[in-house]
Design an enzyme around this catalytic site. Structure first.
Site, PDB file in Angstrom:
ATOM      1  N   LYS A 156       0.854  -1.180   0.000  1.00  0.00           N
ATOM      2  CA  LYS A 156       0.000   0.000   0.000  1.00  0.00           C
ATOM      3  C   LYS A 156       0.894   1.236   0.000  1.00  0.00           C
ATOM      4  O   LYS A 156       1.698   1.435   0.917  1.00  0.00           O
ATOM      5  CB  LYS A 156      -0.920   0.010   1.222  1.00  0.00           C
ATOM      6  CG  LYS A 156      -1.869   1.199   1.264  1.00  0.00           C
ATOM      7  CD  LYS A 156      -2.767   1.127   2.487  1.00  0.00           C
ATOM      8  CE  LYS A 156      -3.714   2.311   2.556  1.00  0.00           C
ATOM      9  NZ  LYS A 156      -4.603   2.238   3.739  1.00  0.00           N
ATOM     10  N   LYS A 161      -2.251  -1.452  -3.694  1.00  0.00           N
ATOM     11  CA  LYS A 161      -3.100  -0.261  -3.643  1.00  0.00           C
ATOM     12  C   LYS A 161      -2.217   0.975  -3.731  1.00  0.00           C
ATOM     13  O   LYS A 161      -1.228   1.048  -3.002  1.00  0.00           O
ATOM     14  CB  LYS A 161      -3.892  -0.266  -2.325  1.00  0.00           C
ATOM     15  CG  LYS A 161      -4.867   0.902  -2.162  1.00  0.00           C
ATOM     16  CD  LYS A 161      -5.568   0.824  -0.810  1.00  0.00           C
ATOM     17  CE  LYS A 161      -6.510   2.017  -0.637  1.00  0.00           C
ATOM     18  NZ  LYS A 161      -7.162   2.008   0.680  1.00  0.00           N
TER      19      LYS A 161
END
Length: 333
Positions: A204, A257
């Site tokens: 992320k 992400k």
């Protein structure tokens, strides 16, 4: 990729033959998008209204629990395999210690119980993170102005147990603390919750694409940034180390992400580890597509389907996308 030496030369070989009509293009397509590839993120709230439109996410609303149950029924009927739940709680419940994160009668716990009671067949993926519950908007506990890794993990573990016991099928830690996957797994095992899946947000990145999401969950007033725990967008090898650690700590699935700016990461992770690899088409990506469509620069459906297919082409097992219900209706129709 190594190409066969048997590939012919023009004019006897003409690649355009395989593009000349829709039926042959469909027949030889290398990748396909199906409803089974979609995970639908939804936002829930405690306000006295069924739906609360999110200004920065056109067409996306915060839902009451009853409305979330209704949408879960529709999603299941369309064949969407799972929902991902995110809360927007009353600001008065947020504090520096994120105590609302592990409230057994909190918004997410009640939502899980309600959806599982009404639609037991649909998968529930629940965010394990503290930012919707802290007064400062960070994913962890602040000590002397810094995020304290171990204190944060203690709260995350309590949160994950509450979510699992409320009916969540998949715990999805998105906080990026070191070692949290292993601690959550040990706590689940100790409680006999051995079938609960962990989907780690393993790669992320600290990204500019999260703005509308923070609006949706009420953390737009973030103090500072998240660069001391979320990844630097310049790095790729680091993502592989993060994924390897989380898999070693017993993550069942991993996440990259954001999505489109990190297709190279999706491809490297999926090819290196050969484990279920998911990608989140985040709020900023959704908002950009909507803005381009509204400005007349892009065809809506073509833009949506092309970006989702890009994730599949990069190796994603599935995609979290706010377009999920719309796309499912199109695919079914």
């Amino acid at each position: 990729m190594t190409f066969s030496p048997l590939v012919g030369a023009y004019p006897l070989s003409r690649p355009r033959r395989l593009r000349q009509s829709a039926w042959v293009r469909d027949l030889v397509a290398e990748h396909r998008l199906t409803v089974a590839d979609l995970i639908w993120p939804i936002f829930v709230h405690d306000k006295d209204m069924a739906r609360d439109p999110i200004r920065s996410l056109e067409g996306v609303d915060r839902l009451s629990i009853a409305e979330a149950v209704r949408e879960a029924r529709e999603a299941h009927a369309l064949g969407i395999p799972a929902l991902a739940l995110f809360p927007n709680i009353d600001p008065s419940l947020r504090n520096d210690d994120a105590t609302a994160a592990y409230d057994t009668d909190g918004l997410i716990a009640r939502t899980c119980r309600a959806i599982k009671s009404a639609v037991p067949e649909i998968g529930l993926i629940v965010d394990v993170a503290l930012d919707p519950f802290t007064s400062h908007g960070h994913d962890g506990i602040l000590c002397d102005g810094k995020i304290h890794n171990e204190k944060t993990i203690e709260i995350l573990t309590r949160q994950a147990l509450v979510q699992a016991e409320a009916g969540a099928d998949v715990l999805a830690p998105s906080d990026m603390m070191d070692g949290r996957i292993g601690e959550i797994r040990k706590a689940l095992e100790a409680q006999g919750l051995t079938d609960k899946l962990i989907l780690s947000y393993a790669a992320k990145y600290a990204s500019a694409f999260y703005g509308p999401f923070r609006d949706a969950v009420g953390t737009s007033a973030l103090k500072g940034d998240k660069k001391t725990y979320q990844m630097d967008s310049a790095n790729t090898d680091e993502a592989l180390r993060e994924v390897a650690m989380d898999l070693q700590e017993s993550a069942d699935m991993v996440m990259v992400k954001p999505g489109l700016p990190y297709l190279d990461i999706v491809q490297r992770v999926s090819e290196t580890f050969r484990v279920p690899t998911f990608v989140y088409q985040v709020s900023g990506e959704y908002a950009m597509i909507k803005a381009a469509v509204n400005a007349g620069f892009m065809d809506h459906d073509k833009g949506v389907f092309e970006t989702l297919l890009a994730f599949k082409r990069a190796g994603a097992s599935g995609v979290l996308t706010y377009f999920a219900k719309y796309v499912a209706e199109k695919l079914k129709g």
